[in-house]
Design an enzyme around this catalytic site. Structure first.
Site, PDB file in Angstrom:
ATOM      1  N   ASP A 218      -7.622  -2.444   0.600  1.00 28.69           N
ATOM      2  CA  ASP A 218      -7.496  -2.030   2.004  1.00 28.69           C
ATOM      3  C   ASP A 218      -8.638  -2.575   2.790  1.00 28.69           C
ATOM      4  O   ASP A 218      -8.267  -3.147   4.021  1.00 28.69           O
ATOM      5  CB  ASP A 218      -7.499  -0.676   2.242  1.00 28.69           C
ATOM      6  CG  ASP A 218      -5.885   0.061   1.551  1.00 28.69           C
ATOM      7  OD1 ASP A 218      -5.097  -1.000   1.464  1.00 28.69           O
ATOM      8  OD2 ASP A 218      -6.091   1.068   1.466  1.00 28.69           O
TER       9      ASP A 218
ATOM     10  N   ASP B  82      -7.207   0.392  -4.800  1.00 27.69           N
ATOM     11  CA  ASP B  82      -6.585   0.562  -3.459  1.00 27.69           C
ATOM     12  C   ASP B  82      -7.468   0.606  -2.267  1.00 27.69           C
ATOM     13  O   ASP B  82      -7.281  -0.180  -1.225  1.00 27.69           O
ATOM     14  CB  ASP B  82      -5.707   1.883  -3.525  1.00 27.69           C
ATOM     15  CG  ASP B  82      -4.800   1.876  -1.962  1.00 27.69           C
ATOM     16  OD1 ASP B  82      -4.034   1.217  -2.035  1.00 27.69           O
ATOM     17  OD2 ASP B  82      -5.254   2.921  -1.555  1.00 27.69           O
TER      18      ASP B  82
ATOM     19  N   ASP C 110       2.337   1.397  -3.771  1.00 27.34           N
ATOM     20  CA  ASP C 110       1.336   1.791  -5.092  1.00 27.34           C
ATOM     21  C   ASP C 110       1.131   3.382  -5.018  1.00 27.34           C
ATOM     22  O   ASP C 110       1.169   3.769  -6.140  1.00 27.34           O
ATOM     23  CB  ASP C 110       0.089   1.090  -5.072  1.00 27.34           C
ATOM     24  CG  ASP C 110      -0.716   1.336  -3.882  1.00 27.34           C
ATOM     25  OD1 ASP C 110      -0.349   2.250  -2.894  1.00 27.34           O
ATOM     26  OD2 ASP C 110      -1.473   0.613  -3.484  1.00 27.34           O
ATOM     27  N   GLY C 111       0.952   4.061  -4.029  1.00 29.94           N
ATOM     28  CA  GLY C 111       0.904   5.421  -3.791  1.00 29.94           C
ATOM     29  C   GLY C 111       2.011   5.872  -4.275  1.00 29.94           C
ATOM     30  O   GLY C 111       2.256   7.218  -4.992  1.00 29.94           O
TER      31      GLY C 111
ATOM     32  N   ASP D  66       0.619  -1.218  -0.002  1.00 30.22           N
ATOM     33  CA  ASP D  66       0.129  -0.101   0.160  1.00 30.22           C
ATOM     34  C   ASP D  66       0.903   1.078   0.045  1.00 30.22           C
ATOM     35  O   ASP D  66       0.388   2.210  -0.286  1.00 30.22           O
ATOM     36  CB  ASP D  66      -0.803   0.091   1.123  1.00 30.22           C
ATOM     37  CG  ASP D  66      -2.088   1.201   1.081  1.00 30.22           C
ATOM     38  OD1 ASP D  66      -2.574   1.325   0.089  1.00 30.22           O
ATOM     39  OD2 ASP D  66      -2.559   1.474   2.197  1.00 30.22           O
TER      40      ASP D  66
END
Length: 222
Positions: free
Chosen positions: A81, A77, A59-60, A56
């Site tokens: 989550d 995303d 990817d951002g 996580d």
């Protein structure tokens, strides 16, 4: 006409193959492995879950670095989550069956809070974390999303609380860097997790009020 259809397919495929989205697919695969291993091979399952959780962060990062931000990626995303947290809470409700109702309630709050908030902000034309979208929301949400250190601490604390409980079921005397996991849970992770639930309630109430207010406004203009 055929060429236009081909170009549209290529454009869609391009978004699906963005680097951050590929990382998102990897996170989903790791979660599937966690689900398959969680009750029988907890150590390997833990590695899969933590790796998915760590994804996580990447990817951002790559979405911004490569200028590959997308609505599809944002939804992927958030759904990943929520599935991750819901799945872990489901297993905790099995491992700690005496407290199953607590974990189920946390699961419901997490899912409803984020879904209401994302739908409310998206249908208003904003990003769920943007200052503009949060301008008229309650002070709890404005502070939460405006302060990245606070946001990160609460999100990570919630996840680490659930991960710690998962580990402690199989290894009650677990310790990291000489610190008993039970101590870290009580003194560091759990307080952040409790505050995160308060934020979730505030987020749910705020989004629900926003949607209801829009309904009232629409009725007045009829």
């Amino acid at each position: 006409r055929g060429l236009g259809r081909h170009l549209r397919k290529m454009s869609t495929a391009t978004v699906f193959l963005y680097v951050p989205n590929l990382i998102g697919y990897g996170r989903v695969v790791l979660l599937a492995a966690f689900y398959a291993l969680a009750l029988e091979h907890w150590g390997l399952a833990l590695v899969c879950y933590v790796a998915s959780f760590a994804g996580d962060l990447f990817d951002g990062y790559f979405a911004k670095k490569l200028d590959q931000c997308s609505t599809f990626g944002m939804v992927l995303d958030m759904v990943t989550d929520r599935i991750a947290t819901a799945g872990l809470l489901s297993f905790l409700s099995i491992l700690y069956s005496r407290y199953a109702i607590v974990f189920v309630a946390l699961q419901g709050l997490d899912l409803s809070s984020h879904w209401f908030h994302m739908y409310s902000t998206a249908t208003a034309g904003g990003h769920h974390k943007s200052e503009a979208a949060l301008a008229k929301r309650n002070v709890v949400l404005r502070v939460y999303y405006a302060s990245y250190p606070l946001f990160a601490y609460l999100c990570v604390s919630a996840e680490l609380t659930y991960i710690a409980l998962y580990i402690l079921h199989f290894k009650p005397d677990a310790a990291f860097a000489g610190i008993p996991l039970k101590v870290a849970l009580k003194c560091t992770f759990a307080p952040g997790c409790v505050i995160k639930q308060i934020v979730n309630v505030a987020q749910l109430v705020s989004a629900a009020n926003d949607l209801a207010s829009r309904d009232l406004a629409a009725e007045k203009h009829q």
